[in-house]
Design a protein around this motif. Structure first.
Motif, PDB file in Angstrom:
ATOM      1  N   UNK A   1      12.234   2.543  13.395  1.00  0.00           N
ATOM      2  CA  UNK A   1      11.824   1.155  13.722  1.00  0.00           C
ATOM      3  C   UNK A   1      10.070   1.082  13.337  1.00  0.00           C
ATOM      4  N   UNK A   2       9.733  -0.049  13.091  1.00  0.00           N
ATOM      5  CA  UNK A   2       8.333  -0.105  12.769  1.00  0.00           C
ATOM      6  C   UNK A   2       7.659   0.768  11.870  1.00  0.00           C
ATOM      7  N   UNK A   3       6.694   1.529  12.280  1.00  0.00           N
ATOM      8  CA  UNK A   3       6.263   2.422  11.481  1.00  0.00           C
ATOM      9  C   UNK A   3       6.420   3.773  11.957  1.00  0.00           C
ATOM     10  N   UNK A   4       7.462   4.149  12.640  1.00  0.00           N
ATOM     11  CA  UNK A   4       7.901   5.488  12.984  1.00  0.00           C
ATOM     12  C   UNK A   4       8.999   5.946  12.112  1.00  0.00           C
ATOM     13  N   UNK A   5       8.419   6.888  11.092  1.00  0.00           N
ATOM     14  CA  UNK A   5       9.336   7.351  10.201  1.00  0.00           C
ATOM     15  C   UNK A   5       9.161   8.597   9.722  1.00  0.00           C
ATOM     16  N   UNK A   6       9.755   9.393   8.582  1.00  0.00           N
ATOM     17  CA  UNK A   6       9.308  10.505   8.022  1.00  0.00           C
ATOM     18  C   UNK A   6       9.842  11.766   8.799  1.00  0.00           C
ATOM     19  N   UNK A   7      10.982  11.501   9.894  1.00  0.00           N
ATOM     20  CA  UNK A   7      11.408  12.719  10.220  1.00  0.00           C
ATOM     21  C   UNK A   7      12.907  12.899   9.612  1.00  0.00           C
ATOM     22  N   UNK A   8      13.492  14.106   9.767  1.00  0.00           N
ATOM     23  CA  UNK A   8      14.799  14.684   9.256  1.00  0.00           C
ATOM     24  C   UNK A   8      16.191  13.766   9.887  1.00  0.00           C
TER      25      UNK A   8
ATOM     26  N   UNK B   1       2.330  10.147  20.447  1.00  0.00           N
ATOM     27  CA  UNK B   1       3.595   9.383  20.228  1.00  0.00           C
ATOM     28  C   UNK B   1       4.774  10.427  20.332  1.00  0.00           C
ATOM     29  N   UNK B   2       5.852  10.155  21.148  1.00  0.00           N
ATOM     30  CA  UNK B   2       7.021  10.730  21.118  1.00  0.00           C
ATOM     31  C   UNK B   2       8.263  10.122  20.599  1.00  0.00           C
ATOM     32  N   UNK B   3       8.906  10.613  19.641  1.00  0.00           N
ATOM     33  CA  UNK B   3      10.259  10.048  19.088  1.00  0.00           C
ATOM     34  C   UNK B   3      11.263  11.120  19.317  1.00  0.00           C
ATOM     35  N   UNK B   4      12.487  10.311  19.157  1.00  0.00           N
ATOM     36  CA  UNK B   4      13.715  11.315  19.231  1.00  0.00           C
ATOM     37  C   UNK B   4      14.692  10.645  18.075  1.00  0.00           C
ATOM     38  N   UNK B   5      14.949  11.607  17.308  1.00  0.00           N
ATOM     39  CA  UNK B   5      15.775  11.294  16.031  1.00  0.00           C
ATOM     40  C   UNK B   5      17.243  12.065  16.027  1.00  0.00           C
ATOM     41  N   UNK B   6      17.908  11.565  15.063  1.00  0.00           N
ATOM     42  CA  UNK B   6      19.109  12.111  15.159  1.00  0.00           C
ATOM     43  C   UNK B   6      19.710  12.653  13.601  1.00  0.00           C
ATOM     44  N   UNK B   7      19.728  13.946  13.242  1.00  0.00           N
ATOM     45  CA  UNK B   7      19.958  14.327  12.196  1.00  0.00           C
ATOM     46  C   UNK B   7      21.469  14.097  11.679  1.00  0.00           C
ATOM     47  N   UNK B   8      22.292  13.629  12.440  1.00  0.00           N
ATOM     48  CA  UNK B   8      23.629  13.008  11.960  1.00  0.00           C
ATOM     49  C   UNK B   8      23.557  11.879  11.184  1.00  0.00           C
ATOM     50  N   UNK B   9      22.388  10.944  11.174  1.00  0.00           N
ATOM     51  CA  UNK B   9      22.126   9.976  10.524  1.00  0.00           C
ATOM     52  C   UNK B   9      20.968  10.558   9.396  1.00  0.00           C
TER      53      UNK B   9
ATOM     54  N   UNK C   1       0.718  -1.133   0.159  1.00  0.00           N
ATOM     55  CA  UNK C   1       0.007  -0.087  -0.178  1.00  0.00           C
ATOM     56  C   UNK C   1       0.992   1.273  -0.019  1.00  0.00           C
ATOM     57  N   UNK C   2      -0.005   2.332  -0.118  1.00  0.00           N
ATOM     58  CA  UNK C   2       0.769   3.814   0.041  1.00  0.00           C
ATOM     59  C   UNK C   2       1.532   4.029   1.305  1.00  0.00           C
ATOM     60  N   UNK C   3       2.502   4.382   1.243  1.00  0.00           N
ATOM     61  CA  UNK C   3       3.524   4.849   2.497  1.00  0.00           C
ATOM     62  C   UNK C   3       2.966   6.320   2.818  1.00  0.00           C
ATOM     63  N   UNK C   4       2.430   6.643   4.017  1.00  0.00           N
ATOM     64  CA  UNK C   4       2.019   7.936   4.750  1.00  0.00           C
ATOM     65  C   UNK C   4       2.621   8.192   5.845  1.00  0.00           C
ATOM     66  N   UNK C   5       3.336   9.181   5.952  1.00  0.00           N
ATOM     67  CA  UNK C   5       3.981   9.643   7.149  1.00  0.00           C
ATOM     68  C   UNK C   5       3.217  10.359   7.899  1.00  0.00           C
ATOM     69  N   UNK C   6       3.186  10.225   9.350  1.00  0.00           N
ATOM     70  CA  UNK C   6       2.449  11.007  10.236  1.00  0.00           C
ATOM     71  C   UNK C   6       2.730  12.568  10.304  1.00  0.00           C
ATOM     72  N   UNK C   7       2.099  13.574  10.582  1.00  0.00           N
ATOM     73  CA  UNK C   7       2.268  14.944  10.695  1.00  0.00           C
ATOM     74  C   UNK C   7       3.033  15.261  11.772  1.00  0.00           C
ATOM     75  N   UNK C   8       4.502  15.187  12.090  1.00  0.00           N
ATOM     76  CA  UNK C   8       5.076  15.292  13.075  1.00  0.00           C
ATOM     77  C   UNK C   8       5.392  16.758  13.419  1.00  0.00           C
TER      78      UNK C   8
END
Length: 290
Positions: free
Chosen positions: A207-214, A193-201, A142-149
């Motif tokens: 993981x799982x369906x948590x994506x779409x961050x810079x 949902x709270x996530x922590x992402x690193x711009x260095x990568x 199916x289509x991949x839709x990112x959350x509006x983080x």
């Protein structure tokens, strides 16, 4: 000082992006769950499984309930691997030798999700997922839709990586089931949902369906579930091989959810019918006269 750190990190992020056309790697994650059971069989619970356990176990002490919760939490602990490049990723559970299932009070707890494999293609905006319903394999495409983080300035270090916070909130409807009346009621709750992402990568995977961050997601807090990255291997000499899942009957996400809903209703109806028959067998009829 904080502004200078943020500026330096984002400057480095953009610098890395310029030279990261073949950026790839492998990230390892560990999941944890907080398990809190409502073992009052007469109460109305949003968790049908709570009521199932309550009926099977009956009245227990607070200490025994804590033991059950701890055993279930241990069973829900999993390790996963995420392989990724700039456009693609594949996420699946790390294979382990079979271990004894957590058991207590005559009940066995088995939460097996090892059969699921999740593939994301950010560039083509699609996902492919291998999953099962009652041992029947399905291939969800199916289509991949990112959350509006909502991106925040708050930062922290996870290992050697500076990370930034992002939040997603939405209103969701949950069905409350009462085992005594067999009635359902829909309640509305705020899901955050709270996530922590690193711009260095500089990849939009996680993981799982948590994506779409810079940047790669290294930590997730989603209700009673948490996911933490424990190890990262970047640009290995042997490269990273990503294969699209192919096993199972092809369905859309909507079709899969509908199949799951129908099977869930069938199982619930079967359970209620069995209980009704059992109650009739256990009942005592008293006839006066005639």
């Amino acid at each position: 000082m904080k502004s200078a750190i943020i500026f330096s990190v984002f400057f480095l992020f953009h610098f890395v992006n310029l030279f990261a056309q073949n950026f790839e790697g492998t990230a390892y994650y560990k999941t944890d769950h907080i398990v809190k059971l409502d073992l009052d069989s007469t109460s109305t619970s949003t968790n049908v499984f709570d009521q199932e356990i309550a009926k099977a176990i009956g009245n227990i002490s607070a200490e025994r309930q804590n033991q059950i919760e701890e055993l279930m939490a241990q069973e829900l602990q999993k390790e996963y691997i995420l392989k990724f490049n700039m456009n693609e990723s594949i996420y699946k559970e790390v294979a382990k030798l079979n271990k004894p299932k957590a058991a207590t009070g005559g009940m066995n707890f088995n939460f097996d999700s090892s059969s699921e494999v999740l593939y994301h293609n950010i560039k083509e905006e699609r996902f492919v997922k291998e999953s099962e319903i009652l041992d029947k394999p399905f291939l969800i495409i199916d289509k991949l839709t990112s959350r509006n983080w909502a991106l925040e300035e708050k930062s922290k270090m996870i290992g050697e990586y500076p990370c930034f916070k992002a939040i997603f909130s939405e209103e969701i409807n949950l069905e409350t089931f009462n085992w005594e009346s067999t009635d359902t009621e829909v309640i509305t709750k705020t899901h955050t949902i709270t996530v922590w992402y690193t711009p260095l990568i500089p990849v939009k995977h996680g993981p799982d369906d948590y994506f779409g961050l810079p940047g790669l997601v290294l930590e997730v807090e989603d209700g009673e579930k948490s996911i933490v990255c424990t190890k990262i291997v970047l640009n290995p000499e042997v490269g990273v091989k990503i294969e699209v899942p192919t096993k199972g009957k092809i369905v859309s996400e909507v079709e899969f959810k509908e199949i799951w809903r129908k099977k869930d209703e069938e199982m619930m109806e079967l359970y209620l019918n069995k209980n009704q028959i059992k109650n009739k067998r256990n009942s005592t009829n008293i006839k006066i006269g005639g």
